[in-house]
Design a protein around this motif. Structure first.
Motif, PDB file in Angstrom:
ATOM      1  N   THR A  99      25.981   7.695 -54.651  1.00  0.00           N
ATOM      2  CA  THR A  99      25.708   6.614 -55.230  1.00  0.00           C
ATOM      3  C   THR A  99      27.107   6.290 -55.474  1.00  0.00           C
ATOM      4  O   THR A  99      28.209   7.015 -55.843  1.00  0.00           O
ATOM      5  N   ALA A 100      27.341   4.777 -55.848  1.00  0.00           N
ATOM      6  CA  ALA A 100      28.642   4.306 -56.146  1.00  0.00           C
ATOM      7  C   ALA A 100      28.701   3.395 -57.135  1.00  0.00           C
ATOM      8  O   ALA A 100      27.658   2.583 -57.537  1.00  0.00           O
ATOM      9  N   VAL A 109      28.519  -0.851 -63.289  1.00  0.00           N
ATOM     10  CA  VAL A 109      27.816  -1.513 -62.320  1.00  0.00           C
ATOM     11  C   VAL A 109      27.429  -0.904 -61.219  1.00  0.00           C
ATOM     12  O   VAL A 109      28.477  -0.510 -60.325  1.00  0.00           O
ATOM     13  N   THR A 110      26.391  -0.867 -60.590  1.00  0.00           N
ATOM     14  CA  THR A 110      25.883   0.123 -59.867  1.00  0.00           C
ATOM     15  C   THR A 110      26.185  -0.805 -58.463  1.00  0.00           C
ATOM     16  O   THR A 110      25.805  -1.976 -58.108  1.00  0.00           O
ATOM     17  N   LEU A 111      26.685  -0.144 -57.158  1.00  0.00           N
ATOM     18  CA  LEU A 111      27.226  -0.802 -55.896  1.00  0.00           C
ATOM     19  C   LEU A 111      26.064  -0.550 -55.178  1.00  0.00           C
ATOM     20  O   LEU A 111      25.167   0.293 -55.338  1.00  0.00           O
ATOM     21  N   PRO A 112      26.175  -1.359 -53.821  1.00  0.00           N
ATOM     22  CA  PRO A 112      25.076  -1.038 -52.878  1.00  0.00           C
ATOM     23  C   PRO A 112      24.819   0.364 -52.434  1.00  0.00           C
ATOM     24  O   PRO A 112      25.840   1.256 -52.665  1.00  0.00           O
ATOM     25  N   GLU A 113      23.911   0.843 -51.687  1.00  0.00           N
ATOM     26  CA  GLU A 113      23.432   2.073 -51.232  1.00  0.00           C
ATOM     27  C   GLU A 113      24.864   2.876 -50.288  1.00  0.00           C
ATOM     28  O   GLU A 113      25.374   1.847 -49.522  1.00  0.00           O
ATOM     29  N   GLN A 114      25.065   3.930 -50.413  1.00  0.00           N
ATOM     30  CA  GLN A 114      26.071   4.463 -49.879  1.00  0.00           C
ATOM     31  C   GLN A 114      25.739   5.611 -48.802  1.00  0.00           C
ATOM     32  O   GLN A 114      24.426   6.132 -48.737  1.00  0.00           O
ATOM     33  N   GLU A 115      26.525   5.799 -48.078  1.00  0.00           N
ATOM     34  CA  GLU A 115      26.291   7.205 -46.999  1.00  0.00           C
ATOM     35  C   GLU A 115      27.028   8.451 -47.376  1.00  0.00           C
ATOM     36  O   GLU A 115      26.822   9.501 -47.167  1.00  0.00           O
ATOM     37  N   GLN A 116      28.464   7.936 -47.757  1.00  0.00           N
ATOM     38  CA  GLN A 116      29.513   9.100 -47.721  1.00  0.00           C
ATOM     39  C   GLN A 116      30.377   8.770 -48.834  1.00  0.00           C
ATOM     40  O   GLN A 116      30.639   7.650 -49.409  1.00  0.00           O
ATOM     41  N   PHE A 123      31.364  -2.299 -46.530  1.00  0.00           N
ATOM     42  CA  PHE A 123      32.000  -3.158 -47.535  1.00  0.00           C
ATOM     43  C   PHE A 123      32.465  -4.593 -47.189  1.00  0.00           C
ATOM     44  O   PHE A 123      32.297  -5.726 -47.859  1.00  0.00           O
ATOM     45  N   VAL A 124      32.960  -4.672 -45.843  1.00  0.00           N
ATOM     46  CA  VAL A 124      33.309  -5.876 -45.294  1.00  0.00           C
ATOM     47  C   VAL A 124      32.582  -6.213 -44.040  1.00  0.00           C
ATOM     48  O   VAL A 124      32.041  -5.439 -43.204  1.00  0.00           O
ATOM     49  N   LYS A 125      32.384  -7.685 -43.628  1.00  0.00           N
ATOM     50  CA  LYS A 125      32.202  -8.074 -42.462  1.00  0.00           C
ATOM     51  C   LYS A 125      33.323  -8.848 -41.670  1.00  0.00           C
ATOM     52  O   LYS A 125      33.882  -9.634 -42.361  1.00  0.00           O
ATOM     53  N   ILE A 126      33.359  -8.445 -40.304  1.00  0.00           N
ATOM     54  CA  ILE A 126      34.402  -9.062 -39.508  1.00  0.00           C
ATOM     55  C   ILE A 126      33.859  -9.836 -38.658  1.00  0.00           C
ATOM     56  O   ILE A 126      32.983  -9.482 -37.941  1.00  0.00           O
ATOM     57  N   ARG A 127      34.651 -10.845 -38.529  1.00  0.00           N
ATOM     58  CA  ARG A 127      34.461 -11.851 -37.289  1.00  0.00           C
ATOM     59  C   ARG A 127      35.458 -12.232 -36.529  1.00  0.00           C
ATOM     60  O   ARG A 127      36.443 -12.616 -37.205  1.00  0.00           O
ATOM     61  N   ILE A 128      35.441 -12.208 -35.045  1.00  0.00           N
ATOM     62  CA  ILE A 128      36.595 -12.217 -34.285  1.00  0.00           C
ATOM     63  C   ILE A 128      36.512 -13.218 -33.358  1.00  0.00           C
ATOM     64  O   ILE A 128      35.386 -13.047 -32.497  1.00  0.00           O
ATOM     65  N   VAL A 129      37.049 -14.225 -33.265  1.00  0.00           N
ATOM     66  CA  VAL A 129      36.938 -15.303 -32.194  1.00  0.00           C
ATOM     67  C   VAL A 129      38.505 -15.278 -31.312  1.00  0.00           C
ATOM     68  O   VAL A 129      39.389 -15.417 -31.671  1.00  0.00           O
ATOM     69  N   ASP A 130      38.215 -15.132 -30.050  1.00  0.00           N
ATOM     70  CA  ASP A 130      39.153 -15.076 -28.864  1.00  0.00           C
ATOM     71  C   ASP A 130      39.907 -16.460 -28.874  1.00  0.00           C
ATOM     72  O   ASP A 130      39.060 -17.292 -28.259  1.00  0.00           O
ATOM     73  N   VAL A 207      37.501 -12.131 -42.456  1.00  0.00           N
ATOM     74  CA  VAL A 207      36.898 -11.125 -43.124  1.00  0.00           C
ATOM     75  C   VAL A 207      36.177 -11.379 -44.513  1.00  0.00           C
ATOM     76  O   VAL A 207      36.767 -12.110 -45.190  1.00  0.00           O
ATOM     77  N   ARG A 208      35.123 -10.807 -44.719  1.00  0.00           N
ATOM     78  CA  ARG A 208      34.425 -11.380 -45.963  1.00  0.00           C
ATOM     79  C   ARG A 208      33.869  -9.928 -46.513  1.00  0.00           C
ATOM     80  O   ARG A 208      33.181  -9.149 -45.856  1.00  0.00           O
ATOM     81  N   VAL A 209      33.938 -10.149 -47.845  1.00  0.00           N
ATOM     82  CA  VAL A 209      33.323  -8.953 -48.544  1.00  0.00           C
ATOM     83  C   VAL A 209      31.711  -9.146 -48.703  1.00  0.00           C
ATOM     84  O   VAL A 209      31.313 -10.254 -48.927  1.00  0.00           O
ATOM     85  N   THR A 210      31.009  -8.154 -48.180  1.00  0.00           N
ATOM     86  CA  THR A 210      29.610  -8.484 -47.990  1.00  0.00           C
ATOM     87  C   THR A 210      28.950  -8.697 -49.453  1.00  0.00           C
ATOM     88  O   THR A 210      29.461  -8.396 -50.533  1.00  0.00           O
ATOM     89  N   LYS A 211      27.839  -9.427 -49.374  1.00  0.00           N
ATOM     90  CA  LYS A 211      27.138  -9.997 -50.527  1.00  0.00           C
ATOM     91  C   LYS A 211      26.952  -9.119 -51.463  1.00  0.00           C
ATOM     92  O   LYS A 211      27.204  -9.352 -52.862  1.00  0.00           O
ATOM     93  N   GLY A 212      26.192  -7.953 -51.384  1.00  0.00           N
ATOM     94  CA  GLY A 212      25.937  -7.094 -52.373  1.00  0.00           C
ATOM     95  C   GLY A 212      27.220  -6.636 -53.404  1.00  0.00           C
ATOM     96  O   GLY A 212      27.024  -6.569 -54.582  1.00  0.00           O
ATOM     97  N   TYR A 213      28.336  -6.386 -52.649  1.00  0.00           N
ATOM     98  CA  TYR A 213      29.551  -5.891 -53.265  1.00  0.00           C
ATOM     99  C   TYR A 213      30.226  -7.100 -54.099  1.00  0.00           C
ATOM    100  O   TYR A 213      30.725  -7.144 -55.279  1.00  0.00           O
ATOM    101  N   ALA A 214      30.167  -8.332 -53.644  1.00  0.00           N
ATOM    102  CA  ALA A 214      30.753  -9.490 -54.118  1.00  0.00           C
ATOM    103  C   ALA A 214      30.112  -9.859 -55.472  1.00  0.00           C
ATOM    104  O   ALA A 214      30.512 -10.118 -56.402  1.00  0.00           O
ATOM    105  N   GLU A 215      28.680  -9.820 -55.359  1.00  0.00           N
ATOM    106  CA  GLU A 215      28.001 -10.133 -56.508  1.00  0.00           C
ATOM    107  C   GLU A 215      28.134  -9.117 -57.628  1.00  0.00           C
ATOM    108  O   GLU A 215      28.313  -9.389 -58.873  1.00  0.00           O
ATOM    109  N   ALA A 216      28.238  -7.947 -57.302  1.00  0.00           N
ATOM    110  CA  ALA A 216      28.351  -6.708 -58.339  1.00  0.00           C
ATOM    111  C   ALA A 216      29.667  -6.903 -58.840  1.00  0.00           C
ATOM    112  O   ALA A 216      29.887  -6.420 -59.849  1.00  0.00           O
ATOM    113  N   LEU A 217      30.741  -7.270 -58.025  1.00  0.00           N
ATOM    114  CA  LEU A 217      32.279  -7.383 -58.797  1.00  0.00           C
ATOM    115  C   LEU A 217      32.533  -8.905 -59.053  1.00  0.00           C
ATOM    116  O   LEU A 217      33.811  -9.028 -59.605  1.00  0.00           O
ATOM    117  N   GLY A 218      31.502  -9.924 -59.065  1.00  0.00           N
ATOM    118  CA  GLY A 218      31.838 -11.038 -59.636  1.00  0.00           C
ATOM    119  C   GLY A 218      32.715 -11.903 -58.889  1.00  0.00           C
ATOM    120  O   GLY A 218      33.408 -12.734 -59.684  1.00  0.00           O
TER     121      GLY A 218
END
Length: 506
Positions: A99-100, A109-116, A123-130, A207-218
């Protein structure tokens, strides 16, 4: 490549204790109590949580390295008002997922589900356009992250030291990890091995902080996203360097220390404040270049004081210049005073490509009567601990090798930087660095002295300025074949014939 650092697990004291230390340091400086008043609410007041924003420079140049990109891509989480502190834990039976939790002043504040343990999953989503092929489908990736794997202070009156672990290590059997970014600091979200595999070219990177983390961190929608133009090159394009000159205006940090709150001399420091003491070792590794036109040498300026020399730089708006400040610490390592000490500049030479502090040392070749014959073009330095010179002195740091070297030279995109020379340690520069040599083509044969002078303009405050100079006698001559050569008398019993220790730094 990132340098390995010894991982020290800090015992993290309660946040209120850290805020109190920051308040005392700020009060001693006569500076606004930014770190303290924002995070320590008055009786009955609501606690203030950290304000967090993802930022990035307009453009970044990265180099392909072993199939990935060698760059942290310039993205940072900037934290204001209160520290961001994250704990991740798991049960010792390993039967449940970790848990985090973000430990905020207003409560955990509890953060989204973890694995490690130690990694924030997706934590983030990356979008790349050539940019060369805008019709191609964008590349989308989720990326796990360790918040603040490396960090730098963005407010000079923020907490002086980062109390959180300075790097992130991972183990499948780890039970608990702590990461964080102090108030007034910025931390990376990518390590230098970004694992993005891209061909040379230009890309729009978002780069975008994913929704669950962004909401938890305000974080607001605008605070959670940042974009840059990424140029990918091969190492051959610049011998592995980071080419910062293509980057346009970068905004400075929001404010610097109030000059009226600084000190002007050692007499202005609180009584008993430890201070650095810069000294110069005799020049060594002295030789004539193969074409006979340059006298090359190595030099070391070291700190014989009982306190580290600490210089922070803060970038000017739209310039490749940082305003530099020297900081003074008490015996507990807490900041108690500062003074403005000139500038840092971006050094674009291929053997450098990092930030240099001016006014640290000068190199001169003197005539036999010790008047100046030639001055070296080397006038700026990237301070770091490369050599232990005397670890038996009062206040010498036994474990300070490469302390703060993770940020000391830095990439072009940085808005602030810290350079440190610890007590007992020296910084070696060799003749392989651009500008570090004396032109001798037009000098006659004869006796000369290589002069190394620390703190030449007395810009830095130190305990003793009478020991800053060293002179090394040399004799230039031309042999019977017409080849220019140099004879260097031995210094005492020191024999350099065993070879030269080359520090590949500059």
């Amino acid at each position: 490549m990132p340098l390995e650092e010894e991982f020290v697990i800090h015992h993290l004291s309660p946040r209120r204790k850290r805020w109190g230390i920051a308040a005392l340091a700020a009060a001693a400086l006569g500076a606004p109590l930014l770190a303290a008043t924002a995070t320590t609410p008055a009786s009955g007041a609501e606690p203030t949580d950290p304000a967090i924003e993802l930022v990035a420079p307009d453009k970044v140049t990265a180099y392909a390295y072993r199939g990935g990109i060698y760059s942290d891509l310039g993205f940072r989480l900037e934290v204001e008002d209160a520290p961001l502190e994250i704990w991740s834990q798991r049960a010792p039976d390993y039967l449940t997922l970790p848990t985090a939790v973000a430990k905020l002043p207003s409560g955990d504040v509890t953060l989204p589900e973890q694995e490690q343990v130690g990694q924030l999953k997706r934590f983030v989503k990356i979008r790349i356009v050539d940019r060369n092929n805008p019709d191609a489908a964008p590349i989308r990736r989720f990326r796990s992250s360790c918040v603040g794997e490396t960090s730098e202070r963005i407010h000079p009156d923020a907490e002086f030291k980062n109390p959180f672990p300075r790097t992130c290590y991972y183990s499948s059997f780890a039970l608990g990890a702590v990461s964080g970014i102090p108030a007034g600091w910025a931390g990376t979200i990518f390590g230098y091995e970004s694992r993005l595999r891209l061909k040379p070219g230009q890309y729009d990177l978002t780069v975008r902080v994913t929704k669950g983390y962004a909401e938890a961190l305000g974080m607001s929608p605008a605070e959670r996203v940042a974009s840059t133009v990424l140029t990918v090159k091969t190492e051959d394009d610049c011998r592995g360097c980071r080419e910062g000159r293509s980057t346009p205006r970068l905004s400075p940090n929001r404010h610097e220390p109030d000059p009226s709150g600084g000190v002007d001399s050692i007499a202005d420091l609180p009584p008993g404040t430890p201070t650095p003491d810069l000294r110069s070792l005799p020049a060594f590794g002295i030789q004539v270049s193969r074409n006979g036109s340059q006298l090359q040498f190595a030099a070391n300026v070291w700190n014989a004081g009982n306190s580290p020399l600490v210089v922070d730089g803060f970038r000017r708006d739209g310039e490749d210049v940082m305003d530099a400040y020297q900081y003074f610490l008490d015996e507990g390592g807490n900041q108690v005073a500062y003074q403005e000490v000139g500038t840092m500049v971006w050094h674009p030479a291929p053997s450098h490509n990092h930030w240099h502090f001016n006014d640290f040392a000068t190199y001169e070749l003197l005539n036999a009567d010790q008047t100046r014959a030639v001055r070296s073009g080397k006038e700026s330095f990237c301070l770091a601990n490369t050599d232990a010179v005397d670890l038996t002195g009062d206040g010498a740091a036994w474990d300070a090798y490469e302390e703060d070297l993770g940020s000391v030279c830095g990439g072009y995109e940085l808005r602030s930087i810290r350079e440190v020379l610890s007590a007992g340690w020296g910084d070696t520069y060799t003749q392989y660095r651009a500008g570090q040599s004396f032109p001798i083509k037009n000098l006659p044969d004869g006796v000369y002295y290589v002069r190394v002078l620390a703190n030449p303009d007395s810009t830095l405050i130190e305990s003793d300025t009478t020991n800053n100079e060293s002179l090394r006698k040399v004799r230039l001559y031309t042999d019977r074949h017409g080849v220019r050569r140099v004879k260097v008398p031995q210094v005492g019993l020191v024999d350099e014939s065993g070879g030269i220790y080359d520090q590949f730094r500059g």
